[in-house]
Design an enzyme around this catalytic site. Structure first.
Site, PDB file in Angstrom:
ATOM      1  N   ARG A 123       0.809  -1.228   0.000  1.00  0.00           N
ATOM      2  CA  ARG A 123       0.000   0.000   0.000  1.00  0.00           C
ATOM      3  C   ARG A 123       0.840   1.276   0.000  1.00  0.00           C
ATOM      4  NH1 ARG A 123      -2.493  -2.764   4.119  1.00  0.00           N
ATOM      5  NH2 ARG A 123      -4.140  -4.149   3.390  1.00  0.00           N
ATOM      6  N   LYS A 144       2.629  11.860 -10.645  1.00  0.00           N
ATOM      7  CA  LYS A 144       1.878  10.899 -11.456  1.00  0.00           C
ATOM      8  C   LYS A 144       2.749   9.676 -11.745  1.00  0.00           C
ATOM      9  CE  LYS A 144      -1.327  13.881 -14.005  1.00  0.00           C
ATOM     10  NZ  LYS A 144      -1.770  14.272 -15.363  1.00  0.00           N
ATOM     11  N   GLU A 186       8.599  19.722 -24.098  1.00  0.00           N
ATOM     12  CA  GLU A 186       7.953  20.048 -22.819  1.00  0.00           C
ATOM     13  C   GLU A 186       8.626  21.265 -22.170  1.00  0.00           C
ATOM     14  OE1 GLU A 186       5.231  18.502 -22.104  1.00  0.00           O
ATOM     15  OE2 GLU A 186       5.339  16.550 -23.087  1.00  0.00           O
ATOM     16  N   LYS A 228       6.665  23.541 -13.809  1.00  0.00           N
ATOM     17  CA  LYS A 228       5.809  22.390 -13.510  1.00  0.00           C
ATOM     18  C   LYS A 228       5.498  22.326 -12.013  1.00  0.00           C
ATOM     19  CE  LYS A 228       4.602  17.712 -14.057  1.00  0.00           C
ATOM     20  NZ  LYS A 228       4.577  16.547 -14.913  1.00  0.00           N
ATOM     21  N   GLU A 238      -5.105  17.453 -10.490  1.00  0.00           N
ATOM     22  CA  GLU A 238      -5.684  17.822 -11.774  1.00  0.00           C
ATOM     23  C   GLU A 238      -7.172  18.123 -11.693  1.00  0.00           C
ATOM     24  OE1 GLU A 238      -4.161  15.366 -14.846  1.00  0.00           O
ATOM     25  OE2 GLU A 238      -4.773  16.762 -16.396  1.00  0.00           O
ATOM     26  N   ARG A 242      -3.742  22.348 -13.230  1.00  0.00           N
ATOM     27  CA  ARG A 242      -2.824  21.338 -13.760  1.00  0.00           C
ATOM     28  C   ARG A 242      -3.144  21.008 -15.223  1.00  0.00           C
ATOM     29  NH1 ARG A 242       0.200  16.372 -10.701  1.00  0.00           N
ATOM     30  NH2 ARG A 242       1.339  15.660 -12.518  1.00  0.00           N
ATOM     31  N   ASN A 246      -1.409  20.398 -20.174  1.00  0.00           N
ATOM     32  CA  ASN A 246      -1.799  19.691 -21.395  1.00  0.00           C
ATOM     33  C   ASN A 246      -1.726  20.580 -22.628  1.00  0.00           C
ATOM     34  OD1 ASN A 246      -2.330  17.225 -20.138  1.00  0.00           O
ATOM     35  ND2 ASN A 246      -4.350  17.939 -19.488  1.00  0.00           N
ATOM     36  N   HIS A 249      -1.170  19.129 -25.962  1.00  0.00           N
ATOM     37  CA  HIS A 249      -1.299  17.676 -25.840  1.00  0.00           C
ATOM     38  C   HIS A 249      -2.579  17.104 -26.424  1.00  0.00           C
ATOM     39  CE1 HIS A 249       2.245  18.090 -23.431  1.00  0.00           C
ATOM     40  NE2 HIS A 249       2.265  16.809 -23.105  1.00  0.00           N
ATOM     41  N   HIS A 253      -1.883  13.858 -28.590  1.00  0.00           N
ATOM     42  CA  HIS A 253      -2.358  12.491 -28.325  1.00  0.00           C
ATOM     43  C   HIS A 253      -3.060  11.904 -29.545  1.00  0.00           C
ATOM     44  CE1 HIS A 253      -2.385  13.527 -23.769  1.00  0.00           C
ATOM     45  NE2 HIS A 253      -1.255  12.958 -24.122  1.00  0.00           N
ATOM     46  N   HIS A 266       6.590  11.460 -28.614  1.00  0.00           N
ATOM     47  CA  HIS A 266       5.603  12.265 -27.907  1.00  0.00           C
ATOM     48  C   HIS A 266       5.927  13.751 -28.054  1.00  0.00           C
ATOM     49  CE1 HIS A 266       2.730  13.443 -24.894  1.00  0.00           C
ATOM     50  NE2 HIS A 266       3.670  13.934 -24.112  1.00  0.00           N
TER      51      HIS A 266
HETATM   52  N1  NAD Z   1       4.438  10.823 -14.895  1.00  0.00           N
HETATM   53  C1  NAD Z   1       4.342  11.926 -15.645  1.00  0.00           C
HETATM   54  O1  NAD Z   1       3.919  12.994 -15.168  1.00  0.00           O
HETATM   55  C2  NAD Z   1       4.770  11.867 -17.094  1.00  0.00           C
HETATM   56  C3  NAD Z   1       4.890  13.059 -17.832  1.00  0.00           C
HETATM   57  C4  NAD Z   1       5.328  12.954 -19.140  1.00  0.00           C
HETATM   58  C5  NAD Z   1       5.621  11.726 -19.696  1.00  0.00           C
HETATM   59  N2  NAD Z   1       5.481  10.596 -18.963  1.00  0.00           N
HETATM   60  C6  NAD Z   1       5.818   9.280 -19.499  1.00  0.00           C
HETATM   61  O2  NAD Z   1       7.204   9.252 -19.776  1.00  0.00           O
HETATM   62  C7  NAD Z   1       7.442   8.253 -20.761  1.00  0.00           C
HETATM   63  C8  NAD Z   1       8.463   8.769 -21.736  1.00  0.00           C
HETATM   64  O3  NAD Z   1       9.664   9.061 -21.050  1.00  0.00           O
HETATM   65  P1  NAD Z   1      11.050   9.129 -21.829  1.00  0.00           P
HETATM   66  O4  NAD Z   1      10.887   9.979 -23.027  1.00  0.00           O
HETATM   67  O5  NAD Z   1      12.090   9.473 -20.842  1.00  0.00           O
HETATM   68  O6  NAD Z   1      11.196   7.651 -22.409  1.00  0.00           O
HETATM   69  P2  NAD Z   1      12.100   6.409 -21.968  1.00  0.00           P
HETATM   70  O7  NAD Z   1      12.137   6.245 -20.529  1.00  0.00           O
HETATM   71  O8  NAD Z   1      11.599   5.275 -22.784  1.00  0.00           O
HETATM   72  O9  NAD Z   1      13.552   6.805 -22.499  1.00  0.00           O
HETATM   73  C9  NAD Z   1      13.747   7.018 -23.879  1.00  0.00           C
HETATM   74  C10 NAD Z   1      14.862   6.134 -24.441  1.00  0.00           C
HETATM   75  O10 NAD Z   1      16.107   6.670 -24.087  1.00  0.00           O
HETATM   76  C11 NAD Z   1      16.938   5.684 -23.487  1.00  0.00           C
HETATM   77  N3  NAD Z   1      17.727   6.408 -22.491  1.00  0.00           N
HETATM   78  C12 NAD Z   1      17.260   6.917 -21.339  1.00  0.00           C
HETATM   79  N4  NAD Z   1      18.208   7.608 -20.725  1.00  0.00           N
HETATM   80  C13 NAD Z   1      19.319   7.520 -21.498  1.00  0.00           C
HETATM   81  C14 NAD Z   1      20.615   8.030 -21.362  1.00  0.00           C
HETATM   82  N5  NAD Z   1      20.962   8.824 -20.358  1.00  0.00           N
HETATM   83  N6  NAD Z   1      21.517   7.721 -22.304  1.00  0.00           N
HETATM   84  C15 NAD Z   1      21.170   6.953 -23.363  1.00  0.00           C
HETATM   85  N7  NAD Z   1      19.933   6.461 -23.556  1.00  0.00           N
HETATM   86  C16 NAD Z   1      19.019   6.754 -22.619  1.00  0.00           C
HETATM   87  C17 NAD Z   1      16.003   4.660 -22.948  1.00  0.00           C
HETATM   88  O11 NAD Z   1      16.625   3.400 -22.891  1.00  0.00           O
HETATM   89  C18 NAD Z   1      14.874   4.707 -23.945  1.00  0.00           C
HETATM   90  O12 NAD Z   1      15.163   3.859 -25.029  1.00  0.00           O
HETATM   91  C19 NAD Z   1       6.103   7.913 -21.362  1.00  0.00           C
HETATM   92  O13 NAD Z   1       5.707   6.633 -20.963  1.00  0.00           O
HETATM   93  C20 NAD Z   1       5.158   8.960 -20.807  1.00  0.00           C
HETATM   94  O14 NAD Z   1       3.839   8.470 -20.626  1.00  0.00           O
HETATM   95  C21 NAD Z   1       5.070  10.655 -17.662  1.00  0.00           C
END
Ligand code: NAD
Ligand code: NAD
Lengths: 363, 363
Positions: A123, A144, A186, A228, A238, A242, A246, A249, A253, A266
Site C-alpha cells: 500500500r 503521477k 515540454e 511544472k 488535476e 494542472r 496539457n 497535448h 495524443h 511524444h
Molecule cells: N508521470 C508523468 O507525469 C509523465 C509526464 C510525461 C511523460 N510521462 C511518461 O514518460 C514516458 C516517456 O519518457 P522518456 O521519453 O524518458 O522515455 P524512456 O524512458 O523510454 O527513455 C527514452 C529512451 O532513451 C533511453 N535512455 C534513457 N536515458 C538515457 C541516457 N541517459 N543515455 C542513453 N539512452 C538513454 C532509454 O533506454 C529509452 O530507449 C512515457 O511513458 C510517458 O507516458 C510521464
C-alpha cells in the site's frame, strides 16, 4: 549539497537536486533527503541506462547497504501489467518492507513504472527518481505514476510523489538526439504557458542540443521544473490549473494514436500540437501571439511542425473527443490569451476542423 | 436519511449508513453522499451476493442512470492480479471516466478488490462500499484496499477511502454461520482494545448469531465501526495507534499460514490469537485481566480457542518474525495493560515460545 528546488506535495515536501555527476553521490543525497531511514533499497533500472550508469550509482552505496537491482527492458512496452507484476515479485523476493525505498534509474518509462510499483507495494512505500532523459524532468516531478492498459496509455496508476529527485545532468550527454527533441518540447511548453522570457533564453542559450554546456542544461532543467512544480503544487490532482500542462497535448495524443505509437515521438507530436493551439488561440481570442521566432527556432532544432500527411482531420477530431480529458460534448482546449496566460476553453468542433484542414505550421 | 457515522480520512470525510433495507435506497444514498456528481456507475459484485441482492440494488437506480455490472467469483482467490486486470478492462469497456464511481457489493474480498481497482483506475476514482458480511464492517472503513500476491496476502494495494458506506444489515441474514463467526471476532476485538463495556453488551444482546434482531445488529455494527473509525482517524497510514487493530492478529496470521489458508477462517484464528495475547499481557504486565466470562461466551458461540494441534510452536514463532509488521529482531506484540488499553510491546522470543508450548485457551 542544497536542493536546487523543493516541491511540496499533498503528503510531503521533496528536494530536487540538479547537477552534473550526482550519480556518484546518490546514496548520500538520498539518505539526507529521507525523513525516516530506509531499511533497504532496490534500484529499478532501464537496461540501456544501467549499462551506462548503474555501476556508478551502486558504487555510491556503502558495502553493507548495497541495493538489490531489477532491470527493465528499454522502451514504452515495459509500462505493462506483466512487467508490473514481475517487479512486484522481485520487490518481495528482495524482502523490501514498508520502510524500504525504491530507486528509479532511467527515463519517464522507468520512473512511471517503478513509481507505480512503489505506490502499490504494501500500500505504498517511498521512492526516489534518478531521471536519465530530458523528458523525465517533466515526468519525475508531480507525482503521477502509472502503466499502460492495452486499451490506452497511462490508464492504471496512482498519485505517489517521490521522496527525492536526483538529476545528474551528465547522464543526458549519452541521450540520442531524438530523445532530446522529445523532452525539449515540454521545456518549450513550460515557457509558453508560464515563462515567456524563458523562450528567449532558450533561443540564446541552446542553439543546438549538442552544443550546450552542462551549466546551461542545469539552468534549463531548474527553470523548466520550476514551472511544472508551481502548477502541480497548486493543483496536484488535476482538478484545475494542472490541466494547463496539457497545452499542445490534445492534438498530440490524437496524432500519436493516429500515426501509431512510436512512429513519432511524444515531444514531436507535442510540438505540432503547440503550434496548432497557438493558432487556435489567435483565432478564438482574435489576437496576435507573436510566436514566429519560436517556430523558426524549433524548426532549426529539427522539429517538423506540420500535421503528418497520413492523419485525417476528422479522425483527429474524433480522437480528441474520446480523449479522457474531454468532459462533455465540446473539446476542452488549453489556449493562450497571451504568452504565459493559459485558459481551458471549450471549442466548437467546426472551428477545430476548419483549422485542421487549413493546415498547420505554415504561419 | 442521516448517516449513522461520519468518518474523516486524510483526503475527505465519508458517511456510513447502517440500517435494514438500505439496498433499496442505494442510488439515493450515494447521490446524497457525493460532493461532485457521478458521470456513471459500475457495480463490482460477489457472484453469490449478486444472486441475492443485485436486483434490488439495481432497481434503486433510475432508468437513465443504471450502472454497468461486473461479477466476481466468491472467495479469496478473486483477490488476484488476474481478476484485477480483468476488472480494469471491464471498467474501461464500460467507459468509466474520472468522474465515475465504482460500487463494491459483497464482503471484504469484493471491497478490497474493487477498492484497489478504483484506487488505480486513471490514478484513482471514487468508490462506495455496500458491505454484505459482518467482517466487512471492519474492511469497509479505514481506506485499506488491495489484492494478494502469490507470495503473501494483501501485499499489493493502496490507501483509498470510500466516498460512502451503505450497510444494509438485512443482507447479513443470509450469511452462513461460519462467516458470522469470522466477522464477530473483529467485533470482540474492538471491545477488547477500546470499549470493554461493549463486551458486556454483546454477551447480553447477542446470545447466538441466529437469535439477534436487526436493531441489535445495527447497534452492534455502529458501535464496532465507531472503534475502528476512531483509531484510523487518528492514524490512517499505520504509523502508530492503528497497529492496535492488529490485536490478536500476530498469532492469527501465523496460524492461518501454518494450517493452510482456508482451513480455519480469519476470525477463528483471530479469536485464538486474542486469547493468546490476553495471556501474554497478563504475564508481561503481571496482572489479571478478568476475561474468563468473555472466553466462555465465545466458546458458547462455537469458537475453538486452542491452537490447532498441527501447528508447531517454533514454526508459529518463525512466522511471526517474518510477518511484515515485525521491524527488527523481537516480535512486536499488541498487549493490553488493562481491558481497553492496548500497547505495542517488543516481546522476547522465549516468552512467546514458553506460552505457545504451554498451551492456550485453557485458563
Ligand atoms: N508521470 C508523468 O507525469 C509523465 C509526464 C510525461 C511523460 N510521462 C511518461 O514518460 C514516458 C516517456 O519518457 P522518456 O521519453 O524518458 O522515455 P524512456 O524512458 O523510454 O527513455 C527514452 C529512451 O532513451 C533511453 N535512455 C534513457 N536515458 C538515457 C541516457 N541517459 N543515455 C542513453 N539512452 C538513454 C532509454 O533506454 C529509452 O530507449 C512515457 O511513458 C510517458 O507516458 C510521464
Ligand atoms: N481492507 C481491510 O481493512 C480489511 C480488514 C479485514 C479483512 N479484510 C479482507 O477481507 C476479506 C475477508 O472478507 P469476508 O470475510 O467478508 O470474505 P468474503 O468477501 O469472501 O465473504 C465471505 C463469503 O460469504 C459470502 N457472502 C457474502 N455476503 C453474503 C451474504 N450477505 N449472504 C450470503 N453469503 C454471503 C461470499 O460469497 C463469500 O463466499 C479478506 O480478504 C481480508 O484480507 C480487509
Amino acid at each position: 549539497m542544497k536542493p536546487s528546488l523543493t516541491i511540496t506535495s499533498e503528503s510531503h515536501a521533496y528536494p530536487v537536486y540538479i547537477h552534473q555527476g550526482l550519480r556518484h553521490s546518490t546514496y548520500e543525497l538520498i539518505e539526507q533527503s529521507l525523513m525516516k531511514p530506509a531499511s533497504a533499497y532496490m534500484i529499478i533500472a532501464d537496461e540501456t541506462v544501467a549499462d551506462l550508469y548503474l555501476r556508478d550509482v551502486l558504487a555510491s552505496f556503502p558495502d553493507n547497504r548495497k541495493p538489490s537491482v531489477a532491470l527493465v527492458p528499454s522502451g514504452e512496452a515495459s509500462k505493462s501489467l506483466d512487467k508490473y507484476e514481475e517487479l512486484l515479485t522481485k520487490t518481495l523476493e528482495a524482502r523490501l518492507d514498508r520502510q524500504s525505498v525504491i530507486i528509479a534509474l532511467g527515463g519517464g518509462v522507468t520512473g512511471d513504472l517503478a513509481g507505480f510499483v512503489a505506490a502499490s507495494y504494501m500500500r505504498g512505500i517511498r521512492f526516489v527518481q534518478l531521471p536519465s532523459t530530458l523528458l523525465a524532468h517533466d515526468s519525475s516531478v508531480g507525482g503521477k505514476t502509472g502503466i499502460n492498459h492495452p486499451l490506452g496509455k497511462n490508464l492504471i496508476g496512482a498519485f505517489h510523489p517521490p521522496s527525492a529527485v536526483v538529476y545528474d545532468s551528465e547522464m543526458l550527454m549519452t541521450m540520442p538526439e531524438k530523445e532530446w527533441r522529445s523532452g525539449f518540447a515540454e521545456v518549450v511548453k513550460h515557457g509558453f504557458i508560464a515563462d515567456p522570457p524563458f523562450l528567449q533564453w532558450l533561443q540564446e542559450n541552446v542553439p543546438s542540443f549538442s552544443s550546450c554546456s552542462l551549466d546551461t542544461i542545469n539552468e534549463l532543467l531548474k527553470r523548466s521544473i520550476a514551472v511544472k512544480a508551481k502548477i502541480v503544487q497548486e493543483d496536484e490532482r488535476e482538478q484545475g490549473v494542472r490541466a494547463y500542462l496539457n497545452f499542445g497535448h490534445t492534438l498530440a495524443h490524437s496524432i500519436e494514436a493516429e500515426s501509431g505509437y512510436g512512429t513519432i515521438t511524444h515531444g514531436e507530436a507535442v510540438a505540432i500540437g503547440m503550434v496548432f493551439a497557438l493558432k487556435l488561440s489567435e483565432q478564438v481570442y482574435d489576437i496576435d501571439l507573436q510566436y514566429a521566432d519560436t517556430i523558426r527556432y524549433m524548426e532549426s532544432l529539427g522539429y517538423h511542425l506540420s500535421i503528418p500527411n497520413q492523419c485525417d482531420s476528422h479522425e483527429l477530431l474524433n480522437r480528441m473527443k474520446i480523449d479522457k480529458k474531454t468532459h462533455n460534448q465540446k473539446v476542452h482546449y488549453v489556449l493562450l490569451k497571451e504568452l504565459g496566460r493559459p485558459e481551458l476553453v471549450p471549442v466548437d468542433d467546426h472551428v477545430i476542423l476548419q483549422l485542421l484542414t487549413g493546415g498547420v505550421g505554415n504561419k
